[in-house]
Design a protein around this motif. Structure first.
Motif, short mmCIF file in Angstrom:
data_model
loop_
_atom_site.label_atom_id
_atom_site.label_comp_id
_atom_site.label_asym_id
_atom_site.label_seq_id
_atom_site.Cartn_x
_atom_site.Cartn_y
_atom_site.Cartn_z
N TYR A 1 -6.47 11.96 -4.31
CA TYR A 1 -7.31 13.23 -4.24
C TYR A 1 -6.11 14.12 -3.69
O TYR A 1 -6.18 15.43 -3.84
N LEU A 2 -5.22 13.80 -2.84
CA LEU A 2 -4.36 14.53 -2.39
C LEU A 2 -3.29 14.86 -3.49
O LEU A 2 -2.64 15.96 -3.54
N GLY A 3 -3.15 14.21 -4.47
CA GLY A 3 -2.42 14.42 -5.56
C GLY A 3 -3.02 15.61 -6.44
O GLY A 3 -2.48 16.63 -6.97
N VAL A 4 -4.44 15.56 -6.74
CA VAL A 4 -5.16 16.60 -7.12
C VAL A 4 -4.84 17.88 -6.36
O VAL A 4 -4.79 18.91 -7.05
N ALA A 5 -4.96 17.84 -5.06
CA ALA A 5 -4.53 19.08 -4.31
C ALA A 5 -3.19 19.61 -4.41
O ALA A 5 -3.14 20.80 -4.53
N ASN A 6 -2.25 18.56 -4.65
CA ASN A 6 -0.73 19.03 -5.12
C ASN A 6 -0.82 19.85 -6.19
O ASN A 6 -0.04 20.88 -6.43
N ALA A 7 -1.54 19.15 -7.27
CA ALA A 7 -1.52 19.91 -8.34
C ALA A 7 -2.33 21.50 -8.52
O ALA A 7 -1.64 22.32 -8.94
N ALA A 8 -3.14 21.47 -7.69
CA ALA A 8 -3.77 23.05 -7.52
C ALA A 8 -2.85 23.97 -6.75
O ALA A 8 -2.82 25.07 -7.15
N ARG A 9 -2.05 23.09 -5.87
CA ARG A 9 -1.24 24.23 -4.97
C ARG A 9 -0.08 24.46 -5.94
O ARG A 9 0.36 25.82 -5.82
N ASP A 10 0.46 23.59 -6.51
CA ASP A 10 1.53 24.26 -7.72
C ASP A 10 1.17 25.11 -8.70
O ASP A 10 1.80 25.93 -8.94
N TRP A 11 0.08 25.02 -9.09
CA TRP A 11 -0.69 26.01 -10.13
C TRP A 11 -0.85 27.25 -9.30
O TRP A 11 -0.44 28.36 -9.74
N LEU A 12 -1.31 27.31 -8.17
CA LEU A 12 -1.44 28.50 -7.45
C LEU A 12 0.17 29.16 -7.23
O LEU A 12 -0.09 30.33 -7.39
N VAL A 13 0.96 28.28 -6.86
CA VAL A 13 2.27 29.06 -6.73
C VAL A 13 2.96 29.70 -7.99
O VAL A 13 3.32 30.70 -7.77
N ARG A 14 2.49 29.01 -9.08
CA ARG A 14 2.90 29.65 -10.32
C ARG A 14 2.20 30.82 -10.75
O ARG A 14 2.80 31.82 -10.79
N PHE A 15 0.93 30.94 -10.41
CA PHE A 15 -0.07 32.11 -10.68
C PHE A 15 0.77 33.18 -9.72
O PHE A 15 0.43 34.41 -10.19
N LEU A 16 0.90 32.93 -8.57
CA LEU A 16 1.21 33.97 -7.70
C LEU A 16 2.64 34.81 -8.00
O LEU A 16 2.79 35.87 -7.87
N HIS A 17 3.46 33.81 -8.62
CA HIS A 17 4.85 34.48 -9.27
C HIS A 17 4.56 35.19 -10.56
O HIS A 17 5.35 36.16 -10.57
N LEU B 1 0.77 -1.13 0.11
CA LEU B 1 -0.08 -0.02 -0.14
C LEU B 1 0.79 1.23 0.08
O LEU B 1 0.60 2.20 -0.78
N GLY B 2 2.07 1.21 0.74
CA GLY B 2 3.03 2.52 0.75
C GLY B 2 3.29 2.81 -0.80
O GLY B 2 3.36 4.14 -1.07
N ARG B 3 3.74 1.92 -1.62
CA ARG B 3 4.08 2.34 -3.04
C ARG B 3 2.81 2.73 -3.77
O ARG B 3 3.00 3.52 -4.50
N THR B 4 1.79 1.96 -3.45
CA THR B 4 0.39 2.47 -4.20
C THR B 4 0.01 3.58 -4.00
O THR B 4 -0.47 4.41 -4.90
N VAL B 5 0.16 4.19 -2.67
CA VAL B 5 -0.11 5.56 -2.32
C VAL B 5 0.87 6.56 -2.95
O VAL B 5 0.40 7.48 -3.73
N GLU B 6 1.94 6.27 -3.08
CA GLU B 6 3.10 7.00 -4.13
C GLU B 6 2.56 7.02 -5.56
O GLU B 6 2.39 8.23 -6.15
N ILE B 7 2.16 6.01 -6.17
CA ILE B 7 1.83 6.02 -7.31
C ILE B 7 0.34 6.85 -7.72
O ILE B 7 0.31 7.51 -8.65
N LEU B 8 -0.42 6.52 -6.87
CA LEU B 8 -1.67 7.23 -6.94
C LEU B 8 -1.63 8.84 -6.66
O LEU B 8 -2.58 9.47 -7.07
N THR B 9 -0.76 9.07 -5.85
CA THR B 9 -0.62 10.45 -5.55
C THR B 9 -0.11 11.09 -6.70
O THR B 9 -0.66 12.27 -7.29
N ALA B 10 0.87 10.50 -7.46
CA ALA B 10 1.48 10.90 -8.69
C ALA B 10 0.24 10.98 -9.57
O ALA B 10 0.16 12.14 -10.66
N LEU B 11 -0.32 9.97 -9.94
CA LEU B 11 -1.37 9.79 -11.02
C LEU B 11 -2.58 11.07 -10.81
O LEU B 11 -3.03 11.45 -11.92
#
Length: 379
Positions: free
Chosen positions: A239-255, A53-63
Motif C-alpha cells: 500500500y505504500l507502493g500505491v501511495a508512492n504512485a499517487a505522489r508521483d502522479w501528483l508531482v507530474r500533474f503540478l508541473h 522480509l526486507g527483500r519482500t518489502v522492496e518487491i511488494l512496494t514496487a509491485l
C-alpha cells in the motif's frame, strides 16, 4: 539484479484497464514469474533464493506502485513460501510438486479462510467448511469468500474442520480446477477490483488423505508470530507502493498544470511545495519504519516481530492520508476516472481491511503498555 522500476512501469501500463473491467491481470502475474519474483522466498534448502522480509518489502512496494492486484496475489504466494522456509508444514511430496510447477509456470498459492458467517477467522470461531473422511481421503464442502486470485490459484489452502466427534481444524491442499470446485464471480469491490477476490465454492471436493497442513484440535491461533509479522509488513509495503504512485502522479500533474491566471506551473507555488513536502515526509518516515522492522524480523528480533502490527497501523495510515491529501490538492481532476489518482484512492482504502485491523492493533498495544505500567507501579 531485477529491474523493479521497469516491472512497475510495465504493470502500470495495464492496471487501469484491468481495474475498469475487473479482469484478472494474468499477463502481470506472468511478468512477475518471468523475473523470478513469485519464488523469491523459497528457502535455500529447496534451491530457492531464500529472500527475507526486507527483500519482500522492496518487491511488494514496487509491485504495489504498478498494479496492487498483481502485488496482492504475489504477496500471498511469497508468504506461503516464506512460511515453509520458516517452519515446514507442507507434506514434502506436495511442496516438491509446487516447486516443480513454479519452475515452469506462474504457480499462485493462497490460504482461503474467510467465510460468510464466520467473518475474519482472526477474531475467533470455527469454519463452517467441513472435511469428511471418505475411502480415498477427504471430501470438502463449504464456501470461502474474499478468495484473492481465486480463478488463477494453482493451490488453495482451504481452512476447514473435520466432522469427527472431536473436530480437528487445519488446511486442506486443494488444486485449482478440482472437480466439485467452482468460482462464483461475486467480487464487485470499490478497490483492488482486478484481484478477483471471488467466492470459492466446494461441493464434495476430494483431497488425498495426506494433503493437509496443521490438522489438529483447535487452538486460539496457530500462526507463528514471525509469519504474522511478514503479513503485516509485506502488505503495508504494497500500500505504500500505491501511495508512492499517487505522489508521483501528483508531482507530474503540478508541473504540467499551468493556470492562465498564474502563468507558471502549480509546482512553483509555496503552498503546493509545502503540501507535497508533507506527503513526502509522511511516506518516507513510514517506509523507513517498515524497512527497519522488516530487517529486525529477518534478524529474529522479538521486539521487531512484536511491533510489526504497529508498523502496519502507521504505514497504512500514512499511505491512506497521503493519497487523500493528493486528492484534496488536485480537486475535481483527482476524481476523474481518466486519471489514476482516483484508482489509487480506491485501492489504498483497502489497506484497512487486512488483518489485523486498527482496533485490534490499538487494543493490543494499549493493553501491553498498561500492563507494563501496572507492573512498574505495583512491583
Amino acid at each position: 539484479m531485477t529491474d523493479l522500476a521497469a516491472i512497475t512501469a510495465q504493470l502500470a501500463a495495464r492496471a487501469e484497464e484491468h481495474d475498469r473491467e475487473a479482469t484478472f491481470p494474468h499477463e502481470g502475474v506472468a511478468l512477475v514469474h518471468q523475473h523470478g519474483l513469485l519464488t523469491e522466498t523459497v528457502a535455500a534448502r529447496y534451491g530457492g533464493p531464500g529472500a527475507g522480509l526486507g527483500r519482500t518489502v522492496e518487491i511488494l512496494t514496487a509491485l504495489g506502485a504498478g498494479d496492487p492486484a498483481v502485488a496482492l496475489v504475489t504477496a500471498m504466494t511469497l508468504f506461503n513460501h516464506a512460511g515453509q522456509a520458516l517452519a515446514p508444514t507442507w507434506p514434502a511430496p506436495y511442496y516438491q510438486r509446487v516447486l516443480a510447477e513454479s519452475a515452469a509456470a506462474p504457480t499462485l498459492i493462497n490460504a482461503l479462510r474467510v467465510e460468510p458467517e464466520l467473518g475474519s477467522p482472526a477474531r475467533g470461531g470455527l469454519p463452517a467448511t467441513v472435511a469428511r473422511r471418505v475411502a480415498d481421503g477427504w471430501s470438502l464442502s463449504g464456501r470461502k469468500i474474499f478468495s484473492t486470485g481465486g480463478e488463477a490459484l494453482a493451490w488453495m489452502l482451504v481452512w476447514a474442520r473435520t466432522d469427527e466427534d472431536e473436530p480437528r481444524v487445519g488446511s486442506f491442499l486443494v488444486r485449482g480446477g478440482s472437480p466439485g470446485l467452482r468460482i462464483e464471480r461475486t467480487w464487485d469491490h470499490l478497490g483492488l477490483r482486478a484481484s478477483r477476490s471471488d467466492d470459492v465454492v466446494l461441493d464434495d471436493v476430494r483431497v488425498p488423505v495426506d494433503a493437509t497442513i496443521d490438522l489438529a484440535v483447535p487452538v486460539p491461533d496457530a500462526r507463528g508470530a514471525t509469519l504474522f509479522a511478514w503479513n503485516c509488513l509485506g502488505l503495508t509495503a504494497m500500500y505504500l507502493g500505491v501511495a508512492n504512485a499517487a505522489r508521483d502522479w501528483l508531482v507530474r500533474f503540478l508541473h504540467e498544470r499551468v493556470p492562465t491566471s498564474l502563468g507558471r506551473p502549480l509546482a512553483t507555488l509555496p503552498r503546493f511545495e509545502a503540501a507535497v513536502g508533507e506527503i513526502e515526509a509522511r511516506l518516507a518516515s513510514a517506509a523507513v519504519l517498515v524497512r527497519a522492522l522488516a530487517g529486525g524480523v529477518d534478524a529474529g528480533d522479538p521486539e521487531a516481530i512484536r511491533r510489526a502490527p504497529v508498523g502496519k497501523l502507521i504505514g497504512t495510515r500514512a499511505a491512506i492520508e497521503s493519497v487523500q491529501d493528493a486528492v484534496a490538492l488536485v480537486g475535481n481532476n483527482a476524481l476523474n476516472r481518466r486519471n489514476p489518482l482516483e484508482r489509487h484512492l480506491r485501492d489504498v482504502l483497502c489497506a484497512r481491511i487486512h488483518t489485523p485491523q486498527d482496533d485490534t492493533i490499538l487494543t493490543a498495544a494499549g493493553k501491553a503498555a498498561l500492563s507494563r505500567f501496572g507492573k512498574e507501579c505495583n512491583p
